[in-house]
Design a protein around this motif. Structure first.
Motif, PDB file in Angstrom:
ATOM      1  N   LYS A 181       0.815  -1.223   0.000  1.00 28.68           N
ATOM      2  CA  LYS A 181       0.000   0.000   0.000  1.00 28.68           C
ATOM      3  C   LYS A 181       0.852   1.278   0.000  1.00 28.68           C
ATOM      4  N   GLN A 182       1.892   1.244  -0.777  1.00 30.99           N
ATOM      5  CA  GLN A 182       2.768   2.410  -0.904  1.00 30.99           C
ATOM      6  C   GLN A 182       2.651   3.063  -2.279  1.00 30.99           C
ATOM      7  N   LEU A 183       2.003   2.367  -3.190  1.00 30.24           N
ATOM      8  CA  LEU A 183       2.010   2.849  -4.578  1.00 30.24           C
ATOM      9  C   LEU A 183       0.580   2.903  -5.104  1.00 30.24           C
ATOM     10  N   SER A 184       0.192   4.058  -5.625  1.00 26.71           N
ATOM     11  CA  SER A 184      -1.171   4.205  -6.147  1.00 26.71           C
ATOM     12  C   SER A 184      -1.324   3.446  -7.458  1.00 26.71           C
ATOM     13  N   LEU A 185      -2.563   3.119  -7.775  1.00 22.78           N
ATOM     14  CA  LEU A 185      -2.825   2.461  -9.060  1.00 22.78           C
ATOM     15  C   LEU A 185      -2.504   3.409 -10.213  1.00 22.78           C
ATOM     16  N   GLU A 186      -2.696   4.682  -9.952  1.00 20.48           N
ATOM     17  CA  GLU A 186      -2.425   5.669 -10.993  1.00 20.48           C
ATOM     18  C   GLU A 186      -0.943   5.668 -11.378  1.00 20.48           C
ATOM     19  N   LYS A 187      -0.092   5.697 -10.368  1.00 17.16           N
ATOM     20  CA  LYS A 187       1.351   5.677 -10.638  1.00 17.16           C
ATOM     21  C   LYS A 187       1.753   4.316 -11.229  1.00 17.16           C
ATOM     22  N   SER A 188       1.128   3.255 -10.739  1.00 14.97           N
ATOM     23  CA  SER A 188       1.421   1.917 -11.262  1.00 14.97           C
ATOM     24  C   SER A 188       1.120   1.844 -12.749  1.00 14.97           C
ATOM     25  N   LEU A 189      -0.019   2.433 -13.090  1.00 13.41           N
ATOM     26  CA  LEU A 189      -0.441   2.420 -14.488  1.00 13.41           C
ATOM     27  C   LEU A 189       0.582   3.169 -15.346  1.00 13.41           C
ATOM     28  N   GLN A 190       1.031   4.284 -14.824  1.00 11.21           N
ATOM     29  CA  GLN A 190       2.034   5.080 -15.544  1.00 11.21           C
ATOM     30  C   GLN A 190       3.315   4.251 -15.763  1.00 11.21           C
ATOM     31  N   LEU A 191       3.734   3.547 -14.717  1.00 12.57           N
ATOM     32  CA  LEU A 191       4.964   2.747 -14.833  1.00 12.57           C
ATOM     33  C   LEU A 191       4.767   1.576 -15.793  1.00 12.57           C
ATOM     34  N   GLY A 192       3.612   0.929 -15.698  1.00 18.90           N
ATOM     35  CA  GLY A 192       3.316  -0.195 -16.583  1.00 18.90           C
ATOM     36  C   GLY A 192       3.308   0.243 -18.041  1.00 18.90           C
ATOM     37  N   ARG A 193       2.659   1.367 -18.283  1.00 22.60           N
ATOM     38  CA  ARG A 193       2.608   1.873 -19.660  1.00 22.60           C
ATOM     39  C   ARG A 193       3.988   2.298 -20.141  1.00 22.60           C
ATOM     40  N   ALA A 194       4.773   2.843 -19.235  1.00 21.38           N
ATOM     41  CA  ALA A 194       6.132   3.261 -19.604  1.00 21.38           C
ATOM     42  C   ALA A 194       6.964   2.047 -20.025  1.00 21.38           C
ATOM     43  N   LEU A 195       6.779   0.949 -19.308  1.00 22.57           N
ATOM     44  CA  LEU A 195       7.521  -0.274 -19.631  1.00 22.57           C
ATOM     45  C   LEU A 195       7.150  -0.807 -21.013  1.00 22.57           C
ATOM     46  N   VAL A 196       5.862  -0.888 -21.248  1.00 18.53           N
ATOM     47  CA  VAL A 196       5.407  -1.364 -22.556  1.00 18.53           C
ATOM     48  C   VAL A 196       5.867  -0.388 -23.641  1.00 18.53           C
ATOM     49  N   GLY A 197       5.781   0.897 -23.318  1.00 19.53           N
ATOM     50  CA  GLY A 197       6.143   1.935 -24.281  1.00 19.53           C
ATOM     51  C   GLY A 197       7.618   1.918 -24.640  1.00 19.53           C
ATOM     52  N   VAL A 198       8.474   1.639 -23.668  1.00 21.37           N
ATOM     53  CA  VAL A 198       9.907   1.710 -23.946  1.00 21.37           C
ATOM     54  C   VAL A 198      10.312   0.595 -24.919  1.00 21.37           C
ATOM     55  N   ALA A 199       9.599  -0.510 -24.885  1.00 19.26           N
ATOM     56  CA  ALA A 199       9.884  -1.593 -25.836  1.00 19.26           C
ATOM     57  C   ALA A 199       9.628  -1.109 -27.264  1.00 19.26           C
ATOM     58  N   THR A 200       8.523  -0.397 -27.442  1.00 19.24           N
ATOM     59  CA  THR A 200       8.198   0.138 -28.772  1.00 19.24           C
ATOM     60  C   THR A 200       9.232   1.164 -29.223  1.00 19.24           C
TER      61      THR A 200
END
Ligand code: F6R
Length: 367
Positions: A181-200
């Motif tokens: 409970k240290q990380l919001s879903l909003e920030k998680s989403l940003q990080l997840g999208r960043a990971l997928v995005g960096v591959a592209t």
């Protein structure tokens, strides 16, 4: 077998977008941000109860651990210690049941890393293995496993396994941050999208980046020494760049945290010393630029790797490699790529056998 590439190493460098994508796939929901590691092997309660993490690895995998420390402390808010496995296995350890020990290993067979987790386990720690080889010894001896889905890595110098490790570690950071409970879903989403995005992004730039680097190495391939510097998340990438270059080209190379330069290594700088500086436009950018200015003042031969649109860089050096802007937290994945290509291009220009460098083995199963 090399899929049209001259070397396995180059093939594996080009496989990185796929390796990252496969490692992330299905593990984070790109609408809700919820991370999902179903076979992790730890209960939510266990994950909440740990109070420290030890990251243990060798070589390139150790560099991945160093990046993960920054992520884990920032987003899961848990203290992290990073150890080289050959030190960890013999030093006095303060470990108990509340420690999670994470070993990172491409092969899952490295002798020192394996000995390290055995020792931590005996002291009551839970063990998580981040590994690329299904069924390897480290995965069998751990309480939980996260596989990097990089596919078989044949080149002795680790490339796609490293960026897949970084991807798995950022995912685990998000997962742990949510459980604790240290990380919001909003920030998680940003990080997840960043990971997928960096591959592209990597997929798009690889061919032109290789050409750019090949055109730039004329002035550098003959060097006897090379320095790599970076700050923050780029510091471990500087170490990784230096390791790649020395192992496949046999050029003496050192990586430093940029801020350490004035504590000694700056004495090495003169008009013959090449320095590759990682200067993404991130939260430590201004500090990195001052370090680079100090090198310029001493006539060091700078290659800068920085952010597209950063007009300051061209005033500092003629040799600038621009990379697209991505989320700061995935910069280490992106900035690894030019360092790998530089090593590859220099080593092949020097006529070295990049897939089988002298004195090295793919898997170090003896101490
Ligand atoms: C460098 C390299 C080695 C390995 C190290 C650990 O390119 O490949 O430094 O990273 O021997 O190996 P694993 O990850 O298999 O434990």
């Amino acid at each position: 077998e090399k899929g049209g590439y001259k070397h396995f190493m180059l093939k594996e460098i080009f496989e990185q977008p796929q390796a990252i994508t496969n490692t992330v796939a299905g593990r984070i929901n790109l609408e809700s941000g919820k991370a999902n590691l179903p076979n992790l092997g730890f209960s939510d309660e266990q994950l909440r109860d740990i109070d420290r993490i030890f990251l243990v690895a060798c070589g390139t995998s150790w560099h991945a651990a160093m990046v993960a420390k920054y992520w884990l402390e920032k987003y899961a808010k848990i203290p992290v210690q990073v150890d080289i496995a050959s030190e960890f296995r013999y030093r006095h350890l303060l470990i108990d049941e509340r420690v999670l020990t994470i070993c990172i290993s491409q092969s899952g067979e490295t002798a020192d890393t394996l000995a390290g987790i055995r020792r931590a386990k005996k002291m009551g720690s839970k063990i998580l293995t981040i590994c690329n080889v299904v069924g390897s010894t480290m995965t069998r001896e751990a309480d939980g496993v996260i596989y990097t889905h990089a596919g078989p890595e044949i080149g002795v110098a680790s490339t796609k396994a490293f960026t897949a490790q970084l991807s798995a570690l950022l995912l685990f950071t998000v997962f742990l941050g949510q459980k604790r409970k240290q990380l919001s879903l909003e920030k998680s989403l940003q990080l997840g999208r960043a990971l997928v995005g960096v591959a592209t992004v990597i997929e798009e730039i690889l061919p032109s980046l290789q050409k750019k680097i090949a055109s730039l190495i004329d002035d550098y391939y003959d060097s006897r020494d090379f320095l790599f510097i970076g700050r923050g998340l780029s510091f471990p990438i500087a170490l990784e760049g230096a390791l790649k270059l020395k192992e496949i080209s046999y050029i003496h190379a050192e990586g430093y945290a940029s801020g350490e330069l004035k504590h000694g290594p700056i004495a090495l700088i003169d008009r013959d010393m090449p320095i590759l500086a990682l200067v993404p436009d991130d939260d430590v950018y201004q500090k990195s630029i001052s370090n680079v200015e100090e090198i310029k003042a001493r006539q060091g031969r700078l290659i800068l790797i920085g952010s597209e649109g950063d007009s300051q860089l061209a005033n500092i050096s003629d040799d600038v490699i621009y990379l697209p802007r991505v989320d700061d937290d995935v910069n280490p994945i992106l900035y690894t790529i030019p360092a790998q290509l530089l090593s590859y291009e220099i080593a092949t220009r020097r006529g070295c056998d990049v897939d089988q460098p002298r004195n090295l083995a793919k898997s170090v199963t003896v101490e």
